[in-house]
Design an enzyme around this catalytic site. Structure first.
Site, PDB file in Angstrom:
ATOM      1  N   LYS A   1      51.662  52.742 -40.534  1.00 32.31           N
ATOM      2  CA  LYS A   1      50.969  53.256 -39.355  1.00 32.31           C
ATOM      3  C   LYS A   1      50.505  54.684 -39.642  1.00 32.31           C
ATOM      4  O   LYS A   1      51.175  55.452 -40.334  1.00 32.31           O
ATOM      5  CB  LYS A   1      51.896  53.234 -38.141  1.00 32.31           C
ATOM      6  CG  LYS A   1      51.159  53.470 -36.828  1.00 32.31           C
ATOM      7  CD  LYS A   1      52.076  53.287 -35.622  1.00 32.31           C
ATOM      8  CE  LYS A   1      51.272  53.395 -34.327  1.00 32.31           C
ATOM      9  NZ  LYS A   1      52.118  53.294 -33.129  1.00 32.31           N
TER      10      LYS A   1
ATOM     11  N   CYS B   1      39.869  55.247 -35.538  1.00 33.75           N
ATOM     12  CA  CYS B   1      40.608  54.975 -34.310  1.00 33.75           C
ATOM     13  C   CYS B   1      39.678  55.211 -33.130  1.00 33.75           C
ATOM     14  O   CYS B   1      39.143  56.311 -32.963  1.00 33.75           O
ATOM     15  CB  CYS B   1      41.829  55.890 -34.219  1.00 33.75           C
ATOM     16  SG  CYS B   1      42.758  55.676 -32.684  1.00 33.75           S
TER      17      CYS B   1
ATOM     18  N   LYS C   1      38.538  54.099 -43.879  1.00 33.99           N
ATOM     19  CA  LYS C   1      38.529  53.022 -42.887  1.00 33.99           C
ATOM     20  C   LYS C   1      37.420  53.242 -41.873  1.00 33.99           C
ATOM     21  O   LYS C   1      37.360  54.263 -41.195  1.00 33.99           O
ATOM     22  CB  LYS C   1      39.881  52.933 -42.187  1.00 33.99           C
ATOM     23  CG  LYS C   1      40.031  51.704 -41.310  1.00 33.99           C
ATOM     24  CD  LYS C   1      41.464  51.556 -40.861  1.00 33.99           C
ATOM     25  CE  LYS C   1      41.662  50.268 -40.094  1.00 33.99           C
ATOM     26  NZ  LYS C   1      43.066  50.093 -39.692  1.00 33.99           N
TER      27      LYS C   1
END
Length: 422
Positions: A88, A186, A224
Site C-alpha cells: 500500500k 490516486c 502508475k
C-alpha cells in the site's frame, strides 16, 4: 485502496519496448510484432516472467491497496504464490492520513440497492497508508529477509517537494525492496497538496517529479497512471521520457457509486455524507483494456528499441481477464479488488485458467502471445476500407471466375455453380 492495478518490445518470440541505462541487463519487451505458437507443445506452460530485470514465478501481482497494507497480508500473498506484491502506498508523514469508515460501496447487477445481484463495481474513498512510515519500512525489511527471492515493490507518493521525494526513495530502498511504483493516480484525497492524480493529470508537473525520482532511485521505477484524463498516452509518454522503466495502468476511475433511494444519501455513507471515490472491479475491465491498448500502441511506436514494461490493472477476476491484458502487451497483471472479494488464494485459480488458455493455443510461455492482439486494432477509416475491399472480393467471387486459369480442382463444383444464372 488509494493505489492498486507489463508491456515490452516484440521480437521473434513476443513483444518489446525501449531500454534505459539503469539497473539491469535484460528485461521486458513490445515493438515489431511477430507472434507464433510453440512448435513443440509443452505439457506444462511456463508462467514465469522477467520484467525490468525482476524474475517472477507468474505475472500476477498484488496491486497496491488493502491487500498489501501490512506484514501479515503481504506474507499471506507470498505464501499463496503471487508473482509479486506491491505494498500500500506510503508517504513520509502518515499522521496527515486519516481514513473514515465505511469507505467502500458496491454495485451489483440488478436494481438500485439490490443485495442479490453479482458484484460488478466497487468504489473506495480510502486514502494511502495511515501507518507510520517507520513501521512499514521495518515490515518491508522483514519480508525481504524472509522472502529474499520474491519481488516486493514499494508504492510511494509525496507532495510537490523534491527533498521529500528523495528522502522517501532513500528510506524505502534501504529496506531492500526490488522496485518502486510511483503513485501518480490516486483519484481522491489531498489534491491540494499536489499528490496522486493531481500530478498524473499535469504532464509538465509529472515530468518534473519523475525526473526527481529517477535521478535518485537505483531500482526500477513504474509510474502508475490515472484513467481520469482525456489521453492517457500523454502522461505515460512523459513518465517514460523522464526515466521510468515501466508504466502501470489503470488506477481507479473517479465515481459516485450511487444514491440510496430510501435515505436519499450517497454511498458510501459517512454520517450522512460522502465524497467521490475510485471505481474498480469487473465493470472497469473494458475501460482498462482500452487504456492499456492505447499505451501499448504508443510504446510500440515511440519506444520500440528498449525494454520498458507495462503492468495492466482493472477488473481482473479470471485467467481470461489476465490473458486479455497480456494479449494487449502487458507483461504483468495487477489485482487488488479481486483479492478483497475472493481472497489471496485467487492466484491459484488465475494461474490455472491462464495455463488452460495457453494450452488451448499451444503457447508454452507468456512471451509467445504477449501483445499478439495489438495488430488487430486500427482506425475507423481503415475499418471502412478493409470492409469495402472484402465486399468487393466477395462480389467478384459470386460473379464467377475471371479467367480459365482461376479454375481449381478442389473447388470445381462450387466454381461451376458460381457462374450459373438460375
Amino acid at each position: 485502496m488509494a493505489s492498486s492495478i507489463g508491456l515490452t518490445h516484440f521480437t521473434s518470440s513476443g513483444v518489446s519496448f525501449p531500454a534505459t541505462s539503469r539497473r539491469w541487463n535484460g528485461g521486458s519487451r513490445v515493438g515489431t510484432l511477430r507472434v507464433f505458437a510453440s512448435e513443440t507443445k509443452q505439457q506444462e506452460p511456463d508462467l514465469s516472467v522477467n520484467v525490468n530485470g525482476l524474475h517472477m514465478p507468474n505475472p500476477f501481482v498484488i496491486g497496491s491497496g488493502p491487500p498489501g497494507t501490512n506484514y501479515k497480508v503481504m506474507k499471506k500473498a507470498f505464501d499463496e504464490g503471487w508473482g509479486a506484491v506491491i505494498a500500500k502506498t506510503v508517504s513520509l508523514d502518515a499522521a496527515k492520513v486519516i481514513n473514515v469508515t465505511p469507505r467502500y460501496a458496491r454495485l451489483r447487477a440488478g436494481a438500485n440497492g439490490s443485495a442479490k445481484g453479482q458484484i460488478i463495481g466497487w468504489e473506495n474513498i480510502e486514502l494511502i497508508s495511515d501507518r507510520p512510515l517507520e513501521t512499514m519500512l521495518n515490515e518491508f525489511k522483514q519480508l525481504k529477509e524472509e522472502y529474499p527471492d520474491r519481488i516486493l515493490i514499494a508504492s510511494i507518493m509525496e507532495e510537490y517537494n523534491k527533498a521529500a521525494w528523495e528522502e522517501l526513495i532513500d528510506r524505502v530502498e534501504q529496506t531492500g525492496v526490488d522496485a518502486i511504483e510511483a503513485n501518480f493516480s490516486c483519484p481522491h484525497g489531498m489534491p491540494e497538496r499536489k499528490m496522486g492524480a493531481a500530478v498524473g493529470q499535469d504532464c509538465a508537473l509529472l515530468e518534473e517529479v519523475c525526473g526527481w525520482i529517477n535521478a535518485k532511485a537505483t531500482v526500477p521505477v513504474w509510474a502508475k497512471m490515472t484513467p481520469n484524463i482525456t489521453d492517457i498516452t500523454q502522461p505515460a509518454r512523459a513518465s517514460l521520457r523522464s526515466g521510468c522503466e515501466g508504466v502501470a495502468a489503470i488506477n481507479t476511475i473517479m465515481s459516485v457509486m450511487g444514491i440510496n433511494l430510501k435515505t436519499l444519501h450517497p454511498e458510501p455513507c459517512v454520517e450522512g455524507y460522502s465524497t467521490p471515490g475510485g471505481y474498480s472491479s469487473k465493470a472497469v475491465h473494458p475501460i482498462a483494456l482500452g487504456k492499456v491498448m492505447s499505451i501499448a500502441q504508443m510504446m510500440k511506436k515511440e519506444f520500440k528499441d528498449g525494454d520498458y514494461s507495462l503492468s495492466g490493472i482493472g477488473g481482473v477476476e479470471t485467467g481470461a481477464d489476465a490473458a486479455e491484458f497480456i494479449l494487449l502487451g502487458a507483461n504483468t497483471v495487477q489485482v487488488c479488488t479481486g483479492v478483497m472479494m475472493y481472497g489471496y488464494d485467487l492466484v491459484s485459480k488465475l494461474c490455472s485458467e491462464l495455463k488452460d488458455f495457453m494450452r488451448t493455443h499451444n503457447f508454452s510461455t507468456i512471451e509467445e502471445f504477449r501483445g499478439a492482439s495489438l495488430q488487430y486494432f486500427t482506425t475507423h477509416t481503415e475499418l471502412v476500407r478493409i470492409q469495402q475491399e472484402a465486399i468487393r472480393e466477395r462480389r467478384a467471387i459470386k460473379k464467377g471466375l475471371q479467367s480459365d486459369k482461376d479454375w481449381t480442382g478442389d473447388g470445381f463444383v462450387k466454381e461451376s455453380e458460381s457462374m450459373v444464372s438460375n
